[in-house]
Design a protein around this motif. Structure first.
Motif, PDB file in Angstrom:
ATOM      1  N   GLU A   1    -109.638 -49.984 -30.987  1.00 14.63           N
ATOM      2  CA  GLU A   1    -108.557 -49.367 -30.229  1.00 14.63           C
ATOM      3  C   GLU A   1    -107.282 -50.190 -30.306  1.00 14.63           C
ATOM      4  O   GLU A   1    -106.184 -49.684 -30.091  1.00 14.63           O
ATOM      5  CB  GLU A   1    -108.964 -49.212 -28.753  1.00 14.63           C
ATOM      6  N   ASP A   2    -107.412 -51.466 -30.590  1.00 13.29           N
ATOM      7  CA  ASP A   2    -106.239 -52.334 -30.633  1.00 13.29           C
ATOM      8  C   ASP A   2    -105.260 -51.924 -31.732  1.00 13.29           C
ATOM      9  O   ASP A   2    -104.089 -52.282 -31.683  1.00 13.29           O
ATOM     10  CB  ASP A   2    -106.670 -53.781 -30.864  1.00 13.29           C
TER      11      ASP A   2
ATOM     12  N   ASP B   1     -95.709 -47.189 -22.746  1.00 12.58           N
ATOM     13  CA  ASP B   1     -97.137 -46.905 -22.560  1.00 12.58           C
ATOM     14  C   ASP B   1     -98.000 -47.921 -23.310  1.00 12.58           C
ATOM     15  O   ASP B   1     -99.043 -48.352 -22.821  1.00 12.58           O
ATOM     16  CB  ASP B   1     -97.462 -45.495 -23.066  1.00 12.58           C
ATOM     17  N   GLN B   2     -97.551 -48.297 -24.514  1.00 16.66           N
ATOM     18  CA  GLN B   2     -98.295 -49.296 -25.264  1.00 16.66           C
ATOM     19  C   GLN B   2     -98.309 -50.638 -24.529  1.00 16.66           C
ATOM     20  O   GLN B   2     -99.329 -51.335 -24.493  1.00 16.66           O
ATOM     21  CB  GLN B   2     -97.659 -49.480 -26.651  1.00 16.66           C
TER      22      GLN B   2
ATOM     23  N   SER C   1     -98.102 -51.069 -21.249  1.00 17.09           N
ATOM     24  CA  SER C   1     -99.014 -50.929 -20.103  1.00 17.09           C
ATOM     25  C   SER C   1    -100.459 -51.053 -20.534  1.00 17.09           C
ATOM     26  O   SER C   1    -101.278 -51.700 -19.858  1.00 17.09           O
ATOM     27  CB  SER C   1     -98.788 -49.576 -19.415  1.00 17.09           C
ATOM     28  N   LYS C   2    -100.757 -50.435 -21.685  1.00 17.02           N
ATOM     29  CA  LYS C   2    -102.129 -50.489 -22.181  1.00 17.02           C
ATOM     30  C   LYS C   2    -102.547 -51.920 -22.527  1.00 17.02           C
ATOM     31  O   LYS C   2    -103.639 -52.376 -22.177  1.00 17.02           O
ATOM     32  CB  LYS C   2    -102.247 -49.586 -23.412  1.00 17.02           C
TER      33      LYS C   2
ATOM     34  N   GLU D   1    -103.117 -53.942 -19.328  1.00 18.74           N
ATOM     35  CA  GLU D   1    -104.411 -53.643 -18.710  1.00 18.74           C
ATOM     36  C   GLU D   1    -105.542 -54.369 -19.440  1.00 18.74           C
ATOM     37  O   GLU D   1    -106.444 -54.929 -18.820  1.00 18.74           O
ATOM     38  CB  GLU D   1    -104.667 -52.129 -18.750  1.00 18.74           C
ATOM     39  N   LYS D   2    -105.474 -54.373 -20.775  1.00 18.68           N
ATOM     40  CA  LYS D   2    -106.518 -55.050 -21.555  1.00 18.68           C
ATOM     41  C   LYS D   2    -106.486 -56.560 -21.307  1.00 18.68           C
ATOM     42  O   LYS D   2    -107.525 -57.208 -21.187  1.00 18.68           O
ATOM     43  CB  LYS D   2    -106.324 -54.765 -23.054  1.00 18.68           C
TER      44      LYS D   2
END
Length: 631
Positions: free
Chosen positions: A84-85, A98-99, A101-102, A105-106
């Protein structure tokens, strides 16, 4: 030639299927690196570098050969399905925000994983240092004796208090910051009269200037009077001595009225203190209460001071007449028990003052030896201003249905003390003491770690015309008593002492405490500064530090100052440890072994020192009074 023909046919087929320009093959590792460079300005260089390192570690050896046989875009699409990275970059199908934020979170999820690993490691360490053997007498362990019910007493809370709803008692505890844990905790009582104390006892308290109970007394005295075992933790100067002294006085009065004590009988109650000075202070308070009560018609009670440095014959004379309460230091007490000079056959009340120091650092066997002389069930009370969770959990094995009463965090400094930390070079400390003495009027208490420093400071002050006295474990008992009495009576302005005077001693109106050096243990620092700011009064504590002090102790001091909302000097604030991000995880702040706020148990210097001594077979250090004579 054959391979060249195959590549040529392959590209011709792709050109016929699509009008896109030919894109040369780029290795996967290089493609990811280019994507990260493009996003660097938006996502932050630090996070991306960490992400790249983690990807590199998890993906193993990514080589161009791993994508052999696929076209320029086919290998990337297959990797996207498993990783997913790789969903990053201009063609990711989502905005940069959005990227970001993602990725954030990770990153947070990985941080939580690191915290979980830290907690698991700490649990293993804590389990390894927790004593497997219960804190009980030898005979109780051998016979498997275990008490399930508390000792029964004739005292009950007043009816009007019992009729109040539990919500009311919870509000009282919340108002006075009392945390009481245990089964069926008795209600707090806000006045001595409602505790059903006799009028002579109330009059004696008034003569001492004690008119209403402190928070630890509100909850502690009713709990003990009902016969419950307790662990009492409260800040220095909060009146813990009164919590265990009043109930033992009441129980002894009850026993004397029912059947007077005869020759060689007793004690009924035993109070064990870590130092001679604290034992003497506790005995003086009880003697005052006995005298006041007997003058108003109550039965006469006798207490015995069992400490080193005094003739045994004088102490045996009290035993021969029958003794109700014994106040002792462990060394002399065990010596007299071993030689059968006294017994604990009728003793039903045991209090360990500064209990954490007696069951910490290898003193468990000393406490077990004392427990083994009891002939029946006892009511056990443990009191201290500093008691880490490790000690609390271990101590519970000696208690029956215990109630833990906590006023403030265990090991927290009193908020009535203004803590000042000054950077002073080693060679300038003695001279700087004179400047610090100008801050307040006497009396002033000066602490030093070593006996030689105490003597040097004392001599220097005398040469400068300061009325000073000194005590430490190397002095004769008569000199120690004389110095304490002169300082207490204000005949002398300054007392210079080692940590022998730091635990439990109550001096009236001390306005200033000076720490000539930082102690090796942050708990000792809390006890030291607790000699001022007592009973609601305000005090000042000045501490000298420099580069010679261990950084772990300075980190503990820094976070203790922050917790007490004190001014933190810049040279302390700039100190940071690698594990500071883990100081508050799992609901436990700081170290679960020693209670220090600046480190976790994985970096505990006290635990490391203990293990080093055990491995080297070195004899234990007397942390209680800096003198083996007290034991």
């Amino acid at each position: 030639m054959a391979s060249k023909d195959r590549r040529k046919r392959h590209h011709e087929e792709k050109d016929s299927e699509s009008d896109d320009e030919y894109v040369p093959y780029v290795p996967l590792k290089q493609r990811r690196k280019e994507q990260l460079v493009k996003l660097g300005a938006k996502l932050g260089r630090a996070n991306l570098l960490k992400l790249e390192e983690e990807r590199h570690a998890s993906s193993g050896n990514d080589t161009p050969g791993s994508n052999r046989g696929s076209g320029g875009g086919g290998g990337e699409e297959s990797d996207n399905e498993d990783d997913e990275d790789s969903q990053i970059g201009p063609s990711a199908g989502m905005s940069l925000l959005d990227q970001h934020s993602k990725l954030k979170e990770k990153f947070e999820a990985k941080k939580e994983t690191a915290k979980e690993k830290q907690l698991k490691e700490e649990m293993k360490i804590l389990e390894s240092v927790v004593e497997a053997k219960a804190l009980k007498g030898v005979s109780e362990l051998a016979k498997g004796i275990e008490y399930t019910d508390s000792i029964k007493t004739g005292w009950r809370p007043p009816r009007f208090i019992l009729q109040l709803p539990e919500e009311y008692h919870d509000k009282v505890r919340e108002k006075y910051q009392i945390l009481a844990e245990g089964e069926n905790v008795p209600p707090p009582i806000k006045s001595f009269q409602s505790m059903k104390l006799p009028k002579p006892v109330l009059n004696a308290l008034k003569k001492k200037g004690i008119l209403k109970p402190s928070p630890i007394q509100m909850q502690g005295i009713p709990t003990i009077l009902t016969g419950r075992d307790i662990i009492g933790i409260a800040y220095t100067g909060s009146g813990k001595t009164l919590v265990f002294s009043l109930p033992i006085l009441m129980f002894c009065m009850e026993q004397e009225k029912r059947m007077p004590f005869v020759r060689n009988e007793g004690p009924y109650g035993l109070i064990v203190c870590p130092s001679r000075e604290l034992a003497r202070q506790t005995n003086d308070f009880l003697q005052f209460m006995f005298t006041q009560c007997s003058q108003e018609g109550m039965p006469s009670l006798r207490s015995m001071l069992c400490i080193g440095g005094q003739p045994v014959k004088e102490q045996l004379d009290v035993v021969k007449r029958g003794v109700h309460i014994m106040i002792a230091t462990p060394g002399r007490l065990m010596d007299m028990l071993n030689k059968k000079m006294l017994n604990l056959d009728v003793c039903r009340y045991l209090c360990l003052d500064e209990a954490d120091r007696m069951i910490d650092m290898g003193f468990e066997e000393d406490v077990r030896t004392i427990f083994s002389y009891f002939k029946g069930q006892r009511q056990t009370l443990l009191f201290s201003a500093t008691m880490p969770k490790k000690i609390q959990n271990f101590a519970r094995s000696a208690l029956v249905r215990p109630v833990t009463i906590n006023v403030g965090r265990a090991g927290a400094a009193s908020l009535d003390v203004t803590q000042e930390v000054e950077y002073v070079k080693t060679e300038a400390k003695v001279v700087h003491i004179l400047d610090c003495l100008q801050k307040t009027a006497p009396p002033v208490l000066i602490f030093a770690e070593k006996k030689q420093d105490v003597d040097a400071i004392h001599e220097y002050l005398l040469l400068k015309g300061v009325e000073a006295v000194a005590i430490h474990g190397g002095k004769d008992q008569e000199d120690r008593v004389r110095s304490i009495d002169q300082f207490r009576s204000k005949a002398k302005d300054v007392l210079v002492a080692t940590d022998v005077a730091s635990k439990g001693l109550d001096f009236a109106e001390i306005k200033h405490v000076i720490n000539y050096d930082m102690p090796e243990d942050i708990e000792n620092y809390v006890h030291r500064i607790g000699r001022t700011g007592r009973q609601g009064k305000h005090g000042i504590a000045t501490t000298f530090i420099n580069k010679a002090i261990d950084e772990s102790i300075l980190l503990d001091l820094k976070h203790l100052l922050i917790e007490a909302k004190q001014n933190v000097p810049p040279f302390l604030m700039q100190l940071e440890s690698e594990n500071e991000k883990y100081l508050n995880i799992g609901g436990e702040v700081g170290c679960s072994y020693c209670g220090g706020l600046g480190h976790r148990i994985t970096d505990c210097p006290k635990l490391e020192a203990m293990r080093s001594k055990e491995a080297a077979g070195i004899g234990r250090k007397d942390y209680l009074a800096n003198s083996s004579a007290d034991w």
